[in-house]
Write a protein that holds these residues in place. Structure first.
Motif, PDB file in Angstrom:
ATOM      1  N   SER A  19       0.884  -1.355   0.080  1.00 46.56           N
ATOM      2  CA  SER A  19      -0.001   0.028   0.022  1.00 46.56           C
ATOM      3  C   SER A  19       0.928   1.165   0.048  1.00 46.56           C
ATOM      4  CB  SER A  19      -1.002  -0.043   1.216  1.00 46.56           C
ATOM      5  OG  SER A  19      -0.331  -0.045   2.331  1.00 46.56           O
ATOM      6  N   ALA A  20       1.816   1.245   0.683  1.00 51.27           N
ATOM      7  CA  ALA A  20       2.958   2.373   0.726  1.00 51.27           C
ATOM      8  C   ALA A  20       3.385   2.687  -0.701  1.00 51.27           C
ATOM      9  CB  ALA A  20       3.980   2.276   1.700  1.00 51.27           C
ATOM     10  N   ARG A  21       3.952   1.625  -1.704  1.00 52.86           N
ATOM     11  CA  ARG A  21       4.419   1.711  -2.898  1.00 52.86           C
ATOM     12  C   ARG A  21       3.046   2.073  -3.794  1.00 52.86           C
ATOM     13  NH1 ARG A  21       4.302  -2.018  -6.753  1.00 52.86           N
ATOM     14  NH2 ARG A  21       3.366  -3.774  -5.302  1.00 52.86           N
ATOM     15  N   MET A  22       1.764   1.685  -3.559  1.00 54.20           N
ATOM     16  CA  MET A  22       0.816   1.958  -4.530  1.00 54.20           C
ATOM     17  C   MET A  22       0.384   3.276  -4.282  1.00 54.20           C
ATOM     18  SD  MET A  22      -1.367  -1.311  -4.809  1.00 54.20           S
ATOM     19  CE  MET A  22      -2.635  -0.687  -5.628  1.00 54.20           C
ATOM     20  N   ARG A  23       0.391   3.670  -3.094  1.00 51.59           N
ATOM     21  CA  ARG A  23       0.127   5.109  -2.790  1.00 51.59           C
ATOM     22  C   ARG A  23       0.356   6.182  -3.741  1.00 51.59           C
ATOM     23  NH1 ARG A  23       1.852   7.666   1.394  1.00 51.59           N
ATOM     24  NH2 ARG A  23       3.230   6.081   1.953  1.00 51.59           N
ATOM     25  N   GLY A  24       1.925   6.342  -4.091  1.00 47.52           N
ATOM     26  CA  GLY A  24       2.270   7.372  -4.725  1.00 47.52           C
ATOM     27  C   GLY A  24       2.420   8.685  -4.189  1.00 47.52           C
ATOM     28  N   GLY A  25       2.097   9.912  -4.750  1.00 53.18           N
ATOM     29  CA  GLY A  25       1.811  11.013  -4.250  1.00 53.18           C
ATOM     30  C   GLY A  25       3.109  11.788  -3.515  1.00 53.18           C
ATOM     31  N   SER A  46      -8.458   4.846  -9.700  1.00 55.08           N
ATOM     32  CA  SER A  46      -8.238   5.371 -11.020  1.00 55.08           C
ATOM     33  C   SER A  46      -7.399   6.436 -10.821  1.00 55.08           C
ATOM     34  CB  SER A  46      -9.348   5.712 -11.453  1.00 55.08           C
ATOM     35  OG  SER A  46     -10.024   7.015 -10.792  1.00 55.08           O
ATOM     36  N   PRO A  47      -6.484   6.516 -12.216  1.00 55.10           N
ATOM     37  CA  PRO A  47      -5.515   7.965 -12.225  1.00 55.10           C
ATOM     38  C   PRO A  47      -6.145   8.929 -12.066  1.00 55.10           C
ATOM     39  CG  PRO A  47      -5.206   6.468 -14.161  1.00 55.10           C
ATOM     40  CD  PRO A  47      -6.475   6.058 -13.275  1.00 55.10           C
ATOM     41  N   SER A  48      -7.675   9.388 -12.208  1.00 56.48           N
ATOM     42  CA  SER A  48      -7.990  10.785 -11.982  1.00 56.48           C
ATOM     43  C   SER A  48      -8.356  11.206 -10.390  1.00 56.48           C
ATOM     44  CB  SER A  48      -9.430  10.805 -12.685  1.00 56.48           C
ATOM     45  OG  SER A  48     -10.276   9.723 -12.382  1.00 56.48           O
ATOM     46  N   ARG A  49      -8.639   9.688  -9.627  1.00 55.49           N
ATOM     47  CA  ARG A  49      -8.675   9.990  -8.188  1.00 55.49           C
ATOM     48  C   ARG A  49      -7.311  10.291  -7.801  1.00 55.49           C
ATOM     49  NH1 ARG A  49     -12.083   5.947  -5.078  1.00 55.49           N
ATOM     50  NH2 ARG A  49     -13.454   7.572  -4.679  1.00 55.49           N
ATOM     51  N   GLU A  51      -4.888  11.953  -9.133  1.00 57.79           N
ATOM     52  CA  GLU A  51      -4.694  13.602  -9.446  1.00 57.79           C
ATOM     53  C   GLU A  51      -5.451  14.552  -8.404  1.00 57.79           C
ATOM     54  OE1 GLU A  51      -5.415  13.929 -13.490  1.00 57.79           O
ATOM     55  OE2 GLU A  51      -3.964  12.496 -14.154  1.00 57.79           O
ATOM     56  N   TYR A  52      -6.713  14.097  -8.054  1.00 59.89           N
ATOM     57  CA  TYR A  52      -7.463  14.779  -7.492  1.00 59.89           C
ATOM     58  C   TYR A  52      -6.871  14.818  -5.941  1.00 59.89           C
ATOM     59  CZ  TYR A  52     -11.208  16.726  -4.694  1.00 59.89           C
ATOM     60  OH  TYR A  52     -12.090  17.465  -3.870  1.00 59.89           O
ATOM     61  N   TYR A  53      -6.623  13.555  -5.362  1.00 61.84           N
ATOM     62  CA  TYR A  53      -6.300  13.615  -3.997  1.00 61.84           C
ATOM     63  C   TYR A  53      -4.928  14.011  -3.627  1.00 61.84           C
ATOM     64  CZ  TYR A  53     -10.730  11.456  -2.814  1.00 61.84           C
ATOM     65  OH  TYR A  53     -12.160  11.256  -2.608  1.00 61.84           O
ATOM     66  N   ASP A  54      -3.903  13.856  -4.515  1.00 62.36           N
ATOM     67  CA  ASP A  54      -2.674  14.113  -4.578  1.00 62.36           C
ATOM     68  C   ASP A  54      -2.222  15.066  -5.389  1.00 62.36           C
ATOM     69  OD1 ASP A  54      -1.997  12.330  -2.455  1.00 62.36           O
ATOM     70  OD2 ASP A  54      -1.415  10.721  -3.832  1.00 62.36           O
ATOM     71  N   ASN A  55      -3.074  16.230  -5.635  1.00 63.16           N
ATOM     72  CA  ASN A  55      -2.692  17.555  -6.144  1.00 63.16           C
ATOM     73  C   ASN A  55      -1.643  18.025  -5.696  1.00 63.16           C
ATOM     74  OD1 ASN A  55      -2.826  20.075  -7.456  1.00 63.16           O
ATOM     75  ND2 ASN A  55      -4.845  19.629  -8.148  1.00 63.16           N
ATOM     76  N   PRO A  56      -0.398  18.726  -6.454  1.00 64.87           N
ATOM     77  CA  PRO A  56       0.704  19.297  -5.864  1.00 64.87           C
ATOM     78  C   PRO A  56       0.375  20.560  -5.272  1.00 64.87           C
ATOM     79  CG  PRO A  56       0.842  19.088  -8.226  1.00 64.87           C
ATOM     80  CD  PRO A  56      -0.284  18.212  -7.846  1.00 64.87           C
ATOM     81  N   ASN A  57      -0.765  21.287  -6.074  1.00 66.17           N
ATOM     82  CA  ASN A  57      -1.199  22.676  -5.508  1.00 66.17           C
ATOM     83  C   ASN A  57      -2.189  22.628  -4.244  1.00 66.17           C
ATOM     84  OD1 ASN A  57       0.110  23.898  -7.749  1.00 66.17           O
ATOM     85  ND2 ASN A  57      -1.404  23.491  -8.852  1.00 66.17           N
ATOM     86  N   GLY A  58      -2.329  21.396  -3.795  1.00 64.48           N
ATOM     87  CA  GLY A  58      -3.476  21.434  -2.837  1.00 64.48           C
ATOM     88  C   GLY A  58      -2.956  21.773  -1.330  1.00 64.48           C
TER      89      GLY A  58
END
Length: 154
Positions: A19-25, A46-49, A51-58
């Motif tokens: 899970s730590a590897r899959m998390r990314g971000g 999905s990749p869109s999720r 992008e939303y949850y790990d947005n670099p501008n968040g």
């Protein structure tokens, strides 16, 4: 050691590493932490999720006070919260889940650091028995919300 227990521990270890590897971000400092300090595991479907949850501008909280805070009655209580994001996040303070608007003995000061960084400080003077509880700072912008909790007791 019981074979079932050993298999369970190996499976738990594999799931944690996977899970730590899959998390990314975010990759600074290892695991992401939730508001009480325990690891948070996120599985993206999905990749869109992602992008939303790990947005670099968040909005994200870079620095905050220690979780367990002991204070002396009659002295000052100080909580700190530094957040960053693009657009600059707004910091809101809560006590026991209720937003803090006004109290005669507390003061909230905010200072800008650069274009996208904000430092907020909550000071309570003098501290009374009623000031013990769980405090939270919440940083939010249009991309994300991040929270940190602090437990204050005398």
């Amino acid at each position: 050691m019981n074979i079932r227990l050993m298999c369970f521990l190996v499976l738990l270890l594999l799931l944690t590493a996977d899970s730590a590897r899959m998390r990314g971000g975010r990759r600074r400092g290892g695991r992401r932490r939730n508001r009480i300090g325990s690891p948070r595991f996120i599985f993206y479907t999905s990749p869109s999720r992602r992008e939303y949850y790990d947005n670099p501008n968040g909005a994200r909280i870079l620095k905050s006070s220690h979780f367990d805070y002991e204070f002396y009655l009659g002295h000052k209580i100080v909580f700190l919260c530094v957040a960053m994001g693009d657009p600059r996040p707004r910091i809101t303070w809560f006590k026991n889940g209720v937003e803090l608007f006004y109290h005669p003995f507390f003061q909230i000061t905010e200072r800008l650091h650069g274009k996208n960084k904000l430092k907020s400080k909550l000071e309570i003077t003098p501290a009374t028995q009623m000031d013990s509880g769980t405090y939270e700072c919440q940083a939010n912008n249009k991309y994300a919300v991040d929270r940190r909790a602090f437990k204050a007791d005398f």
